[in-house]
Design a protein around this motif. Structure first.
Motif, PDB file in Angstrom:
ATOM      1  N   ALA A   1      24.178  53.672 -12.736  1.00 11.73           N
ATOM      2  CA  ALA A   1      22.735  53.416 -12.807  1.00 11.73           C
ATOM      3  C   ALA A   1      22.438  51.934 -12.598  1.00 11.73           C
ATOM      4  N   PHE A   2      23.245  51.076 -13.206  1.00  9.47           N
ATOM      5  CA  PHE A   2      23.053  49.637 -13.042  1.00  9.47           C
ATOM      6  C   PHE A   2      23.298  49.223 -11.594  1.00  9.47           C
ATOM      7  N   LEU A   3      24.319  49.786 -10.978  1.00 12.05           N
ATOM      8  CA  LEU A   3      24.625  49.467  -9.582  1.00 12.05           C
ATOM      9  C   LEU A   3      23.485  49.896  -8.662  1.00 12.05           C
ATOM     10  N   ILE A   4      22.928  51.079  -8.914  1.00 11.94           N
ATOM     11  CA  ILE A   4      21.784  51.547  -8.109  1.00 11.94           C
ATOM     12  C   ILE A   4      20.619  50.582  -8.245  1.00 11.94           C
ATOM     13  N   SER A   5      20.367  50.127  -9.474  1.00 14.04           N
ATOM     14  CA  SER A   5      19.266  49.195  -9.711  1.00 14.04           C
ATOM     15  C   SER A   5      19.476  47.882  -8.958  1.00 14.04           C
ATOM     16  N   ILE A   6      20.690  47.350  -9.019  1.00 13.53           N
ATOM     17  CA  ILE A   6      20.995  46.095  -8.323  1.00 13.53           C
ATOM     18  C   ILE A   6      20.831  46.261  -6.819  1.00 13.53           C
ATOM     19  N   ILE A   7      21.427  47.324  -6.257  1.00  9.34           N
ATOM     20  CA  ILE A   7      21.352  47.555  -4.801  1.00  9.34           C
ATOM     21  C   ILE A   7      19.908  47.718  -4.353  1.00  9.34           C
ATOM     22  N   PHE A   8      19.123  48.489  -5.126  1.00  4.12           N
ATOM     23  CA  PHE A   8      17.747  48.764  -4.729  1.00  4.12           C
ATOM     24  C   PHE A   8      16.917  47.485  -4.699  1.00  4.12           C
ATOM     25  N   PHE A   9      16.950  46.712  -5.776  1.00  8.96           N
ATOM     26  CA  PHE A   9      16.053  45.560  -5.860  1.00  8.96           C
ATOM     27  C   PHE A   9      16.572  44.339  -5.099  1.00  8.96           C
ATOM     28  N   VAL A  10      17.873  44.185  -4.986  1.00  6.66           N
ATOM     29  CA  VAL A  10      18.409  43.006  -4.304  1.00  6.66           C
ATOM     30  C   VAL A  10      18.504  43.216  -2.800  1.00  6.66           C
ATOM     31  N   TYR A  11      18.855  44.426  -2.370  1.00  7.16           N
ATOM     32  CA  TYR A  11      19.118  44.639  -0.945  1.00  7.16           C
ATOM     33  C   TYR A  11      18.066  45.483  -0.220  1.00  7.16           C
ATOM     34  N   ILE A  12      17.323  46.315  -0.940  1.00  3.71           N
ATOM     35  CA  ILE A  12      16.340  47.184  -0.276  1.00  3.71           C
ATOM     36  C   ILE A  12      14.942  46.591  -0.364  1.00  3.71           C
ATOM     37  N   VAL A  13      14.515  46.189  -1.556  1.00  2.00           N
ATOM     38  CA  VAL A  13      13.207  45.551  -1.701  1.00  2.00           C
ATOM     39  C   VAL A  13      13.310  44.140  -1.135  1.00  2.00           C
ATOM     40  N   LYS A  14      12.462  43.803  -0.144  1.00  2.00           N
ATOM     41  CA  LYS A  14      12.596  42.541   0.566  1.00  2.00           C
ATOM     42  C   LYS A  14      12.331  41.336  -0.338  1.00  2.00           C
ATOM     43  N   SER A  15      11.214  41.358  -1.062  1.00  2.00           N
ATOM     44  CA  SER A  15      10.885  40.255  -1.947  1.00  2.00           C
ATOM     45  C   SER A  15       9.795  40.713  -2.905  1.00  2.00           C
ATOM     46  N   PHE A  16       9.540  39.894  -3.887  1.00  4.66           N
ATOM     47  CA  PHE A  16       8.481  40.189  -4.846  1.00  4.66           C
ATOM     48  C   PHE A  16       7.380  39.150  -4.698  1.00  4.66           C
ATOM     49  N   GLN A  17       6.150  39.592  -4.938  1.00  8.02           N
ATOM     50  CA  GLN A  17       5.045  38.653  -4.938  1.00  8.02           C
ATOM     51  C   GLN A  17       5.134  37.821  -6.208  1.00  8.02           C
ATOM     52  N   VAL A  18       5.425  36.559  -6.037  1.00 10.38           N
ATOM     53  CA  VAL A  18       5.608  35.671  -7.174  1.00 10.38           C
ATOM     54  C   VAL A  18       4.258  35.098  -7.564  1.00 10.38           C
ATOM     55  N   GLY A  19       3.846  35.330  -8.797  1.00  5.52           N
ATOM     56  CA  GLY A  19       2.573  34.821  -9.275  1.00  5.52           C
ATOM     57  C   GLY A  19       2.717  33.467  -9.941  1.00  5.52           C
ATOM     58  N   ASP A  20       1.575  32.888 -10.306  1.00  2.00           N
ATOM     59  CA  ASP A  20       1.606  31.560 -10.907  1.00  2.00           C
ATOM     60  C   ASP A  20       2.357  31.547 -12.231  1.00  2.00           C
ATOM     61  N   GLU A  21       2.311  32.677 -12.980  1.00  5.93           N
ATOM     62  CA  GLU A  21       3.010  32.688 -14.266  1.00  5.93           C
ATOM     63  C   GLU A  21       4.527  32.621 -14.074  1.00  5.93           C
ATOM     64  N   THR A  22       5.028  33.220 -12.973  1.00  6.10           N
ATOM     65  CA  THR A  22       6.466  33.146 -12.691  1.00  6.10           C
ATOM     66  C   THR A  22       6.871  31.733 -12.302  1.00  6.10           C
TER      67      THR A  22
END
Length: 633
Positions: free
Chosen positions: A147-168
């Motif tokens: 499950a952890f590996l799926i999460s890492i692969i999905f967010f690091v390699y499949i999702v291109k980027s995240f919209q970074v807001g001012d709070e981040t």
């Protein structure tokens, strides 16, 4: 049949819950000045809360006199869904094609996250089952690792980027301050935030100041330290590396935590509705820390009877203020159920954990810490206003700080209802109620608390009837409960009336003769601002509207990106966006408004606009002005 009803009743519940959440999200992003629409929306929201409360009461085993539980859980959600379709159709007409496009965007993200969540949740659930039910620890840990590996692969390699807001961005700069042995609460990065407005956005106060320092408890940025170090911080690295790893870890912890917290029977009882609400929450919540906040809230919720529940309560409180209302409600529930002594010990323990985490920064500069963390919600520029807030702010006209009063009264109402009904399952829904009267909200609040509600109902169990000490008193003396409700309503009504009179005495403005025209890709807004008996000669103009394909907004005479302008930054600590400032001559008169919203393409032309005139305390919201000649055929 489980406590939450038959398969059809649960399907109807999730249908109503998802449509309710989506309606609040759309209203948050495309709010309307129509009095009739906002009034109908408030009735719909009130009906939704009543339904969720009744559903939770019945699911937790409470007997409600004169109410047919099956009809409530099957017929009422269908009526609510029909009402949603009608209101959404009306709203789509207001916001043009933009509303539909946003819906398609959510549908796309929903599908992507669904493909991720199903295998991740399945592996986590089976892993928890084998560890705790079958005692096959190796197999369970192996499934959790998958499950952890799926999460890492999905967010690091499949999702291109995240919209970074001012709070981040501010959080990353806070970490940098800590590593340089500086106090982040005594620092401000307003000038940096302003210069990156087009990338990360920003938040303004009512006096046009750019918020450039952290407004959260210390654990919010402390948890970001390892991800900051890993991403060699730039905005690009944060959005493409640091945040992606942070999200993947926190979501894995949330998913596996839910799987571990719920027993085998509850895991077998999950249906697509719960997964759908989970996915909707994942696709709309943008701050990685929110997943961690939710994790500690669900731990606190499930383990509230434990003598150690003060630990997750204190940790959740140290992450973000949005957790404070459900924490207060859970502590009130514990005090009512367990008695004054045990309840006060639990509250004291949570406060002790909070102080332990935040003590270094409190001791270093108490004023800076409390000014930041307890910054008044009534000082923020109105944005993402729910229909209830719109009805007060634009329909009845009250000062911006009326939000603090309304929020306090609705919090008291939530506490009163919880004490009377004495059901823990109501905590998430009653926590959301005060958010409905704020003038500055984020769409994530709605999916965050509504998913928390879905989890509470998934974990629901029969509770003993009216065991709470205060509950027994209120039921024996029902007149006291009704009197409390009457006092709350009367204080709220009188308070809002007094705020309204204050508004009329100090801010008499209106806009007439509005028009929209076009030069190239730019939208030209012209109007006349009438004012009289003005005590403050300085006001500001903000425009917001819609084109065929997107939301457009601008500040007097400049484009929506703000890049290329020079704000009034006295130093790095204070920074004001004052290019939308209008200096009125005398207490009475007429000011000719001429504003330009620059566009890159013809599709950026605004077809519908409304103007906001505001000063440090008051806001005037004009009617919509429409020019359909800009529609792209």
């Amino acid at each position: 049949m489980d406590a939450s009803g038959s398969r059809y009743e649960k399907a109807a519940f999730y249908m109503a819950l998802l449509s309710f959440a989506y309606f609040l999200i759309v209203s948050n992003e495309t709010y309307s000045s129509s009095l009739a629409y906002n009034a109908l929306s408030v009735l719909y929201i009130a009906a939704g809360f009543i339904y969720f409360i009744i559903y939770g009461l019945i699911a937790s085993g409470k007997q409600l006199t004169g109410i047919d539980g099956k009809n409530v859980r099957l017929i009422l959600p269908i009526i609510l869904t029909i009402a949603f379709v009608i209101l959404f159709s009306f709203h789509a007409k207001i916001a043009s094609v933009y509303t539909i496009i946003k819906g398609l965007g959510y549908a796309r993200e929903f599908g992507i996250y669904l493909l991720f969540l199903i295998p991740t949740f399945a592996c986590s659930a089976f892993g928890a089952y084998f560890i705790f039910a079958k005692k096959q620890i190796r197999l369970g840990l192996f499934l959790l690792a998958i499950a952890f590996l799926i999460s890492i692969i999905f967010f690091v390699y499949i999702v291109k980027s995240f919209q970074v807001g001012d709070e981040t961005i501010i959080s990353a700069l806070d970490v940098k301050s800590i590593l340089m042995q500086q106090n982040p609460y005594a620092e401000s990065f307003a000038k940096y935030i302003y210069s990156n407005f087009s990338t990360a956005g920003g938040t303004l106060t009512m006096n046009n100041e750019v918020i450039g320092k952290t407004n959260y408890p210390a654990l919010y940025f402390i948890v970001a330290v390892p991800f900051y170090l890993f991403s060699l911080p730039t905005i690009y690295n944060i959005s493409h590396i640091g945040v992606k790893i942070e999200v993947s870890i926190f979501i894995f912890l949330l998913v596996s935590g839910i799987a571990i917290l719920l027993n085998e029977k509850k895991l077998r009882g999950f249906d697509f509705g719960f997964i759908a609400m989970f996915v909707f929450m994942l696709s709309t919540v943008t701050s990685p820390v929110d997943y961690l906040v939710l994790l500690f809230l669900v731990i606190s919720y499930v383990k509230l009877d434990s003598q150690y529940s003060f630990i997750p309560l204190g940790i959740a409180a140290s992450l973000q203020e949005e957790a404070w209302i459900p924490i207060i409600l859970m502590l009130v529930y514990a005090l009512n159920r367990e008695g004054l002594l045990k309840g006060m010990k639990k509250a004291a323990g949570a406060v002790a954990v909070f102080l332990l985490i935040n003590s270094v920064f409190i001791i270093a500069n108490p004023r800076a810490y409390f000014d930041a963390v307890f910054a008044p919600i009534g000082n923020l520029f109105p944005f993402g206003i729910p229909p209830t807030g719109s009805l007060m702010l634009f329909g009845y006209h009250v000062p911006i700080d009326a939000a603090v009063f309304a929020f306090s009264m609705f919090t008291i109402l939530s506490i009163t209802l919880l004490l009377f009904f004495d059901r823990k399952v109501l905590v998430p829904f009653l926590s959301l109620m005060p958010m409905m009267v704020l003038f500055h909200t984020l769409g994530k609040y709605y999916t965050f608390f509504l998913f928390f509600g879905a989890f509470a109902l998934a974990a629901v169990k029969k509770e003993k009837q009216d065991r709470g000490l205060i509950t027994r008193y209120l039921h024996r003396n029902i007149g006291v409960f009704y009197l409390a409700l009457l006092i709350i309503v009367m204080v709220f009504v009188i308070g809002i009336y007094l705020y309204h009179m204050q508004y009329l005495s100090n801010f008499d403005v209106r806009i007439t003769n509005q028009s929209i025209s076009y030069i190239g890709n730019n939208t030209i807004y012209d109007a006349q601002l009438h004012y009289s008996n003005m005590t403050n000669g300085t006001v500001y103009l903000y425009l917001q509207g819609y084109s065929n394909y997107t939301m457009v907004y601008g500040i007097y005479g400049i484009n929506n990106s703000l890049i290329g302008t020079h704000p009034e930054c006295n130093d790095s600590y204070t920074c004001y966006v004052n290019y939308n400032r209008i200096n009125l001559v005398g207490k009475d008169g007429i000011y000719d408004v001429h504003a330009v919203i620059e566009g890159q393409h013809v599709t950026d032309r605004a077809t519908r606009l409304h103007a906001m005139i505001y000063d440090t305390k008051y806001v005037y919201y004009s009617d919509d002005v429409v020019n359909e000649s800009a529609y792209v055929k």
